[in-house]
Design a protein around this motif. Structure first.
Motif, PDB file in Angstrom:
ATOM      1  N   HIS A 207      31.271  28.872  39.648  1.00 38.11           N
ATOM      2  CA  HIS A 207      32.325  27.860  39.729  1.00 38.11           C
ATOM      3  C   HIS A 207      33.315  28.205  40.843  1.00 38.11           C
ATOM      4  O   HIS A 207      33.736  27.325  41.614  1.00 38.11           O
ATOM      5  N   LEU A 208      33.680  29.468  40.949  1.00 35.83           N
ATOM      6  CA  LEU A 208      34.600  29.893  42.002  1.00 35.83           C
ATOM      7  C   LEU A 208      33.947  29.756  43.383  1.00 35.83           C
ATOM      8  O   LEU A 208      34.608  29.348  44.346  1.00 35.83           O
ATOM      9  N   ARG A 209      32.670  30.072  43.465  1.00 35.97           N
ATOM     10  CA  ARG A 209      31.971  29.914  44.743  1.00 35.97           C
ATOM     11  C   ARG A 209      31.901  28.442  45.145  1.00 35.97           C
ATOM     12  O   ARG A 209      32.008  28.110  46.331  1.00 35.97           O
ATOM     13  N   GLU A 210      31.733  27.567  44.156  1.00 43.60           N
ATOM     14  CA  GLU A 210      31.719  26.129  44.437  1.00 43.60           C
ATOM     15  C   GLU A 210      33.045  25.664  45.031  1.00 43.60           C
ATOM     16  O   GLU A 210      33.092  24.649  45.733  1.00 43.60           O
ATOM     17  N   HIS A 211      34.114  26.411  44.736  1.00 47.73           N
ATOM     18  CA  HIS A 211      35.435  26.068  45.259  1.00 47.73           C
ATOM     19  C   HIS A 211      35.823  26.921  46.462  1.00 47.73           C
ATOM     20  O   HIS A 211      36.995  26.987  46.830  1.00 47.73           O
ATOM     21  N   GLY A 212      34.838  27.580  47.067  1.00 48.56           N
ATOM     22  CA  GLY A 212      35.079  28.247  48.349  1.00 48.56           C
ATOM     23  C   GLY A 212      35.110  29.753  48.343  1.00 48.56           C
ATOM     24  O   GLY A 212      35.249  30.370  49.407  1.00 48.56           O
ATOM     25  N   ALA A 213      34.999  30.396  47.174  1.00 54.40           N
ATOM     26  CA  ALA A 213      35.028  31.861  47.149  1.00 54.40           C
ATOM     27  C   ALA A 213      33.764  32.422  47.792  1.00 54.40           C
ATOM     28  O   ALA A 213      32.656  31.968  47.501  1.00 54.40           O
ATOM     29  N   GLU A 214      33.933  33.412  48.645  1.00 52.71           N
ATOM     30  CA  GLU A 214      32.784  34.036  49.290  1.00 52.71           C
ATOM     31  C   GLU A 214      32.236  35.182  48.454  1.00 52.71           C
ATOM     32  O   GLU A 214      31.022  35.386  48.380  1.00 52.71           O
ATOM     33  N   GLU A 215      33.113  35.960  47.847  1.00 50.72           N
ATOM     34  CA  GLU A 215      32.698  37.089  47.020  1.00 50.72           C
ATOM     35  C   GLU A 215      33.495  37.078  45.729  1.00 50.72           C
ATOM     36  O   GLU A 215      34.713  36.891  45.743  1.00 50.72           O
ATOM     37  N   VAL A 216      32.810  37.288  44.633  1.00 50.48           N
ATOM     38  CA  VAL A 216      33.458  37.337  43.323  1.00 50.48           C
ATOM     39  C   VAL A 216      33.053  38.638  42.642  1.00 50.48           C
ATOM     40  O   VAL A 216      31.870  38.902  42.429  1.00 50.48           O
ATOM     41  N   LEU A 217      34.036  39.454  42.303  1.00 56.86           N
ATOM     42  CA  LEU A 217      33.788  40.715  41.618  1.00 56.86           C
ATOM     43  C   LEU A 217      33.800  40.520  40.099  1.00 56.86           C
ATOM     44  O   LEU A 217      34.143  39.459  39.609  1.00 56.86           O
ATOM     45  N   GLY A 218      33.435  41.571  39.389  1.00 61.89           N
ATOM     46  CA  GLY A 218      33.492  41.547  37.938  1.00 61.89           C
ATOM     47  C   GLY A 218      32.145  41.634  37.267  1.00 61.89           C
ATOM     48  O   GLY A 218      32.040  42.045  36.113  1.00 61.89           O
ATOM     49  N   LEU A 219      31.096  41.241  37.966  1.00 60.77           N
ATOM     50  CA  LEU A 219      29.768  41.252  37.371  1.00 60.77           C
ATOM     51  C   LEU A 219      29.206  42.667  37.278  1.00 60.77           C
ATOM     52  O   LEU A 219      28.391  42.963  36.407  1.00 60.77           O
ATOM     53  N   GLU A 220      29.641  43.532  38.174  1.00 62.88           N
ATOM     54  CA  GLU A 220      29.158  44.917  38.173  1.00 62.88           C
ATOM     55  C   GLU A 220      29.699  45.679  36.969  1.00 62.88           C
ATOM     56  O   GLU A 220      28.965  46.384  36.275  1.00 62.88           O
ATOM     57  N   ALA A 221      31.011  45.570  36.749  1.00 58.55           N
ATOM     58  CA  ALA A 221      31.662  46.175  35.580  1.00 58.55           C
ATOM     59  C   ALA A 221      31.281  47.644  35.390  1.00 58.55           C
ATOM     60  O   ALA A 221      30.866  48.062  34.310  1.00 58.55           O
ATOM     61  N   ASP A 222      31.452  48.436  36.455  1.00 59.06           N
ATOM     62  CA  ASP A 222      31.091  49.845  36.402  1.00 59.06           C
ATOM     63  C   ASP A 222      32.318  50.748  36.220  1.00 59.06           C
ATOM     64  O   ASP A 222      32.249  51.950  36.431  1.00 59.06           O
ATOM     65  N   GLY A 223      33.440  50.157  35.816  1.00 56.76           N
ATOM     66  CA  GLY A 223      34.650  50.929  35.543  1.00 56.76           C
ATOM     67  C   GLY A 223      35.289  50.429  34.260  1.00 56.76           C
ATOM     68  O   GLY A 223      34.896  49.384  33.720  1.00 56.76           O
ATOM     69  N   ARG A 224      36.275  51.170  33.750  1.00 56.09           N
ATOM     70  CA  ARG A 224      36.953  50.776  32.523  1.00 56.09           C
ATOM     71  C   ARG A 224      38.451  51.011  32.652  1.00 56.09           C
ATOM     72  O   ARG A 224      38.900  51.923  33.368  1.00 56.09           O
ATOM     73  N   ILE A 225      39.224  50.195  31.944  1.00 56.54           N
ATOM     74  CA  ILE A 225      40.669  50.386  31.847  1.00 56.54           C
ATOM     75  C   ILE A 225      40.925  51.326  30.679  1.00 56.54           C
ATOM     76  O   ILE A 225      40.539  51.017  29.542  1.00 56.54           O
ATOM     77  N   PRO A 226      41.558  52.455  30.901  1.00 50.76           N
ATOM     78  CA  PRO A 226      41.812  53.398  29.804  1.00 50.76           C
ATOM     79  C   PRO A 226      42.683  52.757  28.717  1.00 50.76           C
ATOM     80  O   PRO A 226      43.562  51.947  29.001  1.00 50.76           O
TER      81      PRO A 226
END
Length: 249
Positions: A119-138
């Motif tokens: 959805h974000l790419r449809e509105h012009g985003a070139e790169e969207v993070l979050g799918l990797e999810a290789d870190g955590r918030i303590p």
């Protein structure tokens, strides 16, 4: 007429438009049903604010823009409601400030994450993070603790619109400069923010973008003066006063 069959002259046009966008988000599978409840709660606060950007919120949006321009790495955190309400505006802010966009969800599934990214790419985003999810918030033990290590995990400035209180507190505890958009000045999210922006997200995001563009030519010293001059406690107090006064004029 635009996205909803109500004329723009209607006194509640903006409110009806946001409701329509949230409904469409649920139908598209990017917004959760709980998001409908959150939208209604925020709308009540916005009604008491007179459905306008109050002066203290505009000052907060200018301070947020200065933080974006000073950041070594800025990230805009996007959940289902934000994706439904202002996807193009989020992309515009990222373009104006060089910030990254990362999806983070309370009710996280691979399918929803993918839909929001698309959805974000449809509105012009070139790169969207979050799918990797290789870190955590303590300090968080829920799915929303997951972040991209090279995104929110390493960012010094994070914009978190419509954020859960415990996640906002956890991000602040990491020492990040947290810019929060929340219509409730008494929420834990707003209270934990470096810059609490008590405004409707559909107004706040484009306002930050506008300020960022107007500040593009400013020196680092000028930007730091704007940051230093912002009084978060005064901004929260002004917003609370505006809500409690109920002055809709």
């Amino acid at each position: 007429m635009t996205e909803v069959d109500v004329p723009e002259s209607h006194p509640r046009y903006e409110s009806l438009l946001t409701r329509h966008r949230i409904e469409a988000g649920v139908e598209k599978g990017i917004t959760s049903r709980q998001g409908l409840i959150a939208q209604g709660r925020g709308e009540a606060y916005d009604y008491l604010l007179g459905e306008r950007t109050i002066p203290s919120a505009d000052e907060a949006e200018r301070a947020a823009a200065a933080h974006f321009l000073l950041a070594e790495q800025a990230v805009i955190s996007v959940n289902g409601n934000v994706a439904a309400l202002c996807p193009g505006e989020v992309v515009g802010l990222a373009e104006a400030t060089g910030a990254e966009i990362e999806v983070n969800l309370f009710n996280r599934t691979r399918e929803r994450m993918g839909r929001i990214a698309d959805h974000l790419r449809e509105h012009g985003a070139e790169e969207v993070l979050g799918l990797e999810a290789d870190g955590r918030i303590p300090g968080l033990d829920h799915e929303r603790a997951k972040v991209d290590a090279d995104g929110i995990g390493s960012a010094d400035v994070v914009l978190v619109p419509l954020e859960d209180g415990d996640r906002a507190e956890a991000l602040a505890a990491m020492g990040k400069t947290e810019l929060v958009i929340d219509l409730n000045p008494l929420s834990r999210s707003a209270q934990s923010a470096s810059v609490p922006i008590v405004d409707n997200v559909i107004r706040a995001v484009p306002n930050i973008t506008e300020h960022a563009r107007s500040l593009q030519g400013s020196s680092e010293a000028e930007l730091r003066d704007i940051v230093a001059a912002f009084d978060r406690d005064a901004a929260l107090a002004a917003a609370e006063d505006a809500i409690r006064s109920g002055d809709l004029n």
